[in-house]
Structures are given as C-alpha cells and as structure tokens.
Design a protein around this motif. Sequence first.
Motif, PDB file in Angstrom:
ATOM      1  N   ALA A 131       7.837  -6.002 -12.288  1.00 14.12           N
ATOM      2  CA  ALA A 131       8.562  -4.545 -12.066  1.00 14.12           C
ATOM      3  C   ALA A 131       8.686  -3.967 -13.317  1.00 14.12           C
ATOM      4  CB  ALA A 131       9.763  -4.832 -11.092  1.00 14.12           C
ATOM      5  N   LEU A 132       9.201  -4.750 -14.210  1.00 13.77           N
ATOM      6  CA  LEU A 132       9.440  -3.891 -15.699  1.00 13.77           C
ATOM      7  C   LEU A 132       8.318  -3.534 -15.992  1.00 13.77           C
ATOM      8  CD1 LEU A 132      11.506  -6.754 -17.583  1.00 13.77           C
ATOM      9  CD2 LEU A 132      12.239  -4.699 -16.480  1.00 13.77           C
ATOM     10  N   ASP A 133       7.098  -3.674 -15.865  1.00 17.87           N
ATOM     11  CA  ASP A 133       5.866  -2.891 -16.347  1.00 17.87           C
ATOM     12  C   ASP A 133       5.436  -1.872 -15.365  1.00 17.87           C
ATOM     13  OD1 ASP A 133       5.488  -4.502 -18.579  1.00 17.87           O
ATOM     14  OD2 ASP A 133       4.476  -6.158 -17.335  1.00 17.87           O
ATOM     15  N   ARG A 134       5.897  -1.555 -14.200  1.00 16.81           N
ATOM     16  CA  ARG A 134       5.587  -0.746 -13.367  1.00 16.81           C
ATOM     17  C   ARG A 134       6.632   0.654 -13.110  1.00 16.81           C
ATOM     18  NH1 ARG A 134       5.537  -2.887  -7.696  1.00 16.81           N
ATOM     19  NH2 ARG A 134       4.252  -1.020  -7.389  1.00 16.81           N
ATOM     20  N   ASP A 135       6.265   1.517 -12.575  1.00 19.09           N
ATOM     21  CA  ASP A 135       6.985   2.856 -12.100  1.00 19.09           C
ATOM     22  C   ASP A 135       8.298   2.233 -11.483  1.00 19.09           C
ATOM     23  OD1 ASP A 135       7.246   5.966 -11.912  1.00 19.09           O
ATOM     24  OD2 ASP A 135       7.402   5.066 -10.029  1.00 19.09           O
ATOM     25  N   PRO A 136       9.371   2.442 -11.884  1.00 21.46           N
ATOM     26  CA  PRO A 136      10.563   2.121 -10.783  1.00 21.46           C
ATOM     27  C   PRO A 136      10.545   2.452  -9.418  1.00 21.46           C
ATOM     28  CG  PRO A 136      11.304   3.311 -12.922  1.00 21.46           C
ATOM     29  CD  PRO A 136       9.744   3.229 -13.055  1.00 21.46           C
ATOM     30  N   VAL A 137      10.209   3.642  -9.347  1.00 28.64           N
ATOM     31  CA  VAL A 137      10.232   4.127  -7.900  1.00 28.64           C
ATOM     32  C   VAL A 137       9.014   3.445  -6.994  1.00 28.64           C
ATOM     33  CG1 VAL A 137       9.956   6.298  -6.560  1.00 28.64           C
ATOM     34  CG2 VAL A 137      11.122   6.391  -8.534  1.00 28.64           C
ATOM     35  N   ASP A 138       8.049   3.178  -7.450  1.00 24.69           N
ATOM     36  CA  ASP A 138       6.980   2.659  -6.939  1.00 24.69           C
ATOM     37  C   ASP A 138       7.499   1.151  -6.531  1.00 24.69           C
ATOM     38  OD1 ASP A 138       5.255   4.801  -6.600  1.00 24.69           O
ATOM     39  OD2 ASP A 138       3.812   3.946  -8.502  1.00 24.69           O
ATOM     40  N   ALA A 139       8.146   0.348  -7.571  1.00 28.57           N
ATOM     41  CA  ALA A 139       8.407  -0.819  -7.453  1.00 28.57           C
ATOM     42  C   ALA A 139       9.581  -1.055  -6.506  1.00 28.57           C
ATOM     43  CB  ALA A 139       9.083  -1.296  -8.792  1.00 28.57           C
ATOM     44  N   VAL A 140      10.497  -0.029  -6.220  1.00 29.52           N
ATOM     45  CA  VAL A 140      11.416  -0.148  -5.433  1.00 29.52           C
ATOM     46  C   VAL A 140      10.876   0.100  -4.030  1.00 29.52           C
ATOM     47  CG1 VAL A 140      13.468   1.222  -4.590  1.00 29.52           C
ATOM     48  CG2 VAL A 140      13.453   0.731  -6.949  1.00 29.52           C
ATOM     49  N   ASN A 141       9.793   1.100  -3.840  1.00 29.40           N
ATOM     50  CA  ASN A 141       9.560   1.385  -2.518  1.00 29.40           C
ATOM     51  C   ASN A 141       8.673   0.121  -1.928  1.00 29.40           C
ATOM     52  OD1 ASN A 141      10.453   3.985  -2.281  1.00 29.40           O
ATOM     53  ND2 ASN A 141       8.545   4.665  -3.392  1.00 29.40           N
ATOM     54  N   ASP A 142       7.838  -0.655  -2.842  1.00 30.87           N
ATOM     55  CA  ASP A 142       7.328  -1.894  -2.435  1.00 30.87           C
ATOM     56  C   ASP A 142       8.342  -2.951  -2.245  1.00 30.87           C
ATOM     57  OD1 ASP A 142       4.890  -0.804  -2.949  1.00 30.87           O
ATOM     58  OD2 ASP A 142       4.455  -1.667  -4.734  1.00 30.87           O
ATOM     59  N   ALA A 143       9.324  -3.111  -2.862  1.00 31.36           N
ATOM     60  CA  ALA A 143      10.250  -4.014  -2.462  1.00 31.36           C
ATOM     61  C   ALA A 143      11.045  -3.841  -1.290  1.00 31.36           C
ATOM     62  CB  ALA A 143      11.537  -4.111  -3.768  1.00 31.36           C
ATOM     63  N   GLU A 144      11.336  -2.424  -0.953  1.00 27.31           N
ATOM     64  CA  GLU A 144      11.856  -2.334   0.346  1.00 27.31           C
ATOM     65  C   GLU A 144      11.022  -2.644   1.313  1.00 27.31           C
ATOM     66  OE1 GLU A 144      13.147   1.690  -0.250  1.00 27.31           O
ATOM     67  OE2 GLU A 144      15.111   1.158  -1.017  1.00 27.31           O
ATOM     68  N   LEU A 145       9.676  -2.323   1.248  1.00 23.96           N
ATOM     69  CA  LEU A 145       9.033  -2.624   2.211  1.00 23.96           C
ATOM     70  C   LEU A 145       8.561  -4.134   2.425  1.00 23.96           C
ATOM     71  CD1 LEU A 145       6.679  -1.835   4.372  1.00 23.96           C
ATOM     72  CD2 LEU A 145       5.108  -1.795   2.669  1.00 23.96           C
ATOM     73  N   LEU A 146       8.553  -4.991   1.247  1.00 23.52           N
ATOM     74  CA  LEU A 146       8.528  -6.427   1.384  1.00 23.52           C
ATOM     75  C   LEU A 146       9.737  -7.018   1.969  1.00 23.52           C
ATOM     76  CD1 LEU A 146       6.897  -8.940   0.114  1.00 23.52           C
ATOM     77  CD2 LEU A 146       8.320  -8.793  -1.863  1.00 23.52           C
ATOM     78  N   ALA A 147      11.082  -6.428   1.642  1.00 29.40           N
ATOM     79  CA  ALA A 147      11.948  -6.969   2.034  1.00 29.40           C
ATOM     80  C   ALA A 147      12.225  -6.613   3.806  1.00 29.40           C
ATOM     81  CB  ALA A 147      13.261  -6.292   1.601  1.00 29.40           C
ATOM     82  N   MET A 148      11.711  -5.382   4.300  1.00 28.18           N
ATOM     83  CA  MET A 148      11.558  -5.274   5.686  1.00 28.18           C
ATOM     84  C   MET A 148      10.801  -6.394   6.222  1.00 28.18           C
ATOM     85  SD  MET A 148      10.476  -1.877   7.799  1.00 28.18           S
ATOM     86  CE  MET A 148       8.609  -1.952   7.166  1.00 28.18           C
ATOM     87  N   VAL A 149       9.441  -6.334   5.895  1.00 31.62           N
ATOM     88  CA  VAL A 149       8.334  -7.526   6.212  1.00 31.62           C
ATOM     89  C   VAL A 149       8.837  -8.770   6.381  1.00 31.62           C
ATOM     90  CG1 VAL A 149       6.019  -8.068   5.963  1.00 31.62           C
ATOM     91  CG2 VAL A 149       6.624  -5.834   5.960  1.00 31.62           C
ATOM     92  N   LEU A 150       9.299  -9.251   5.194  1.00 33.30           N
ATOM     93  CA  LEU A 150       9.792 -10.678   5.359  1.00 33.30           C
ATOM     94  C   LEU A 150      11.041 -10.902   6.068  1.00 33.30           C
ATOM     95  CD1 LEU A 150       9.444 -11.521   1.350  1.00 33.30           C
ATOM     96  CD2 LEU A 150       8.032 -11.893   3.460  1.00 33.30           C
ATOM     97  N   GLY A 151      11.904  -9.791   6.378  1.00 34.06           N
ATOM     98  CA  GLY A 151      13.212  -9.810   7.051  1.00 34.06           C
ATOM     99  C   GLY A 151      12.537 -10.154   8.574  1.00 34.06           C
ATOM    100  N   ARG A 152      11.845  -9.184   8.881  1.00 31.42           N
ATOM    101  CA  ARG A 152      11.084  -9.541  10.316  1.00 31.42           C
ATOM    102  C   ARG A 152      10.474 -11.022  10.760  1.00 31.42           C
ATOM    103  NH1 ARG A 152       8.067  -4.019  11.558  1.00 31.42           N
ATOM    104  NH2 ARG A 152       9.900  -2.538  11.428  1.00 31.42           N
ATOM    105  N   ARG A 153       9.821 -11.420   9.637  1.00 30.24           N
ATOM    106  CA  ARG A 153       9.099 -12.848   9.607  1.00 30.24           C
ATOM    107  C   ARG A 153      10.144 -13.824   9.826  1.00 30.24           C
ATOM    108  NH1 ARG A 153       7.618 -17.130   5.910  1.00 30.24           N
ATOM    109  NH2 ARG A 153       6.017 -18.145   6.850  1.00 30.24           N
ATOM    110  N   ALA A 154      11.240 -13.730   8.804  1.00 32.46           N
ATOM    111  CA  ALA A 154      12.362 -14.658   9.089  1.00 32.46           C
ATOM    112  C   ALA A 154      12.997 -14.644  10.291  1.00 32.46           C
ATOM    113  CB  ALA A 154      13.360 -14.334   7.774  1.00 32.46           C
ATOM    114  N   ASP A 155      13.064 -13.390  10.940  1.00 32.22           N
ATOM    115  CA  ASP A 155      13.729 -13.472  12.329  1.00 32.22           C
ATOM    116  C   ASP A 155      12.835 -13.783  13.264  1.00 32.22           C
ATOM    117  OD1 ASP A 155      15.972 -11.928  11.328  1.00 32.22           O
ATOM    118  OD2 ASP A 155      15.101 -10.011  12.130  1.00 32.22           O
TER     119      ASP A 155
END
Length: 83
Positions: free
Chosen positions: A37-61
């Motif tokens: 993430a340090l080498d990426r645009d921070p806005v893009d990194a946050v958007n990807d992280a939020e999507l990842l958290a949502m997908v992984l949260g659903r998987r965990a559920d």
Amino acid sequence: MKRTNTDSGAMPSDDEIRQILSGPGTSHGLKNALTAALDRDPVDAVNDAELLAMVLGRRADQVNSAAMADLNAQWAIHRSRYD
C-alpha cells in the motif's frame, strides 16, 4: 464506502504504517498488504481494502455459520443417543 482525495479521515502517516510494520504482533499478511500500500495511491488502496474487508467478512460469516450448523447437528446426534 468509496473515499475521495478530499476525504479528511484519520489515515495513518507513512511513519505510523512503518510502526505497525515493525510490531511483533503484526501478521505477515498485514505486513505484506501495508508494504504494498505504501507504493500505491492511498485512495485506491483504501477502496481495495474496504472491498477486501467486506468480501472476507462475508466469507468468515459463511464459514462460521457452516461450522455452527455442523456443531448443532453433532450435538443433536449426541443428545439423541441419551434421550
């Protein structure tokens, strides 16, 4: 929630991220993600992280629900042996 460059959230600085990276309790997965993430645009990194958290949260559920269903089924079998 998509962030824009004008959002004023409390995003950690690069120094704060490096502190997290040096923490002994920080997982390898999180270290890898933060380093990338340090080498990426921070806005893009946050958007990807939020999507990842949502997908992984659903998987965990789903995994937890399946495990609970299995435990309940096992308990019902066990209980029926003694009824």
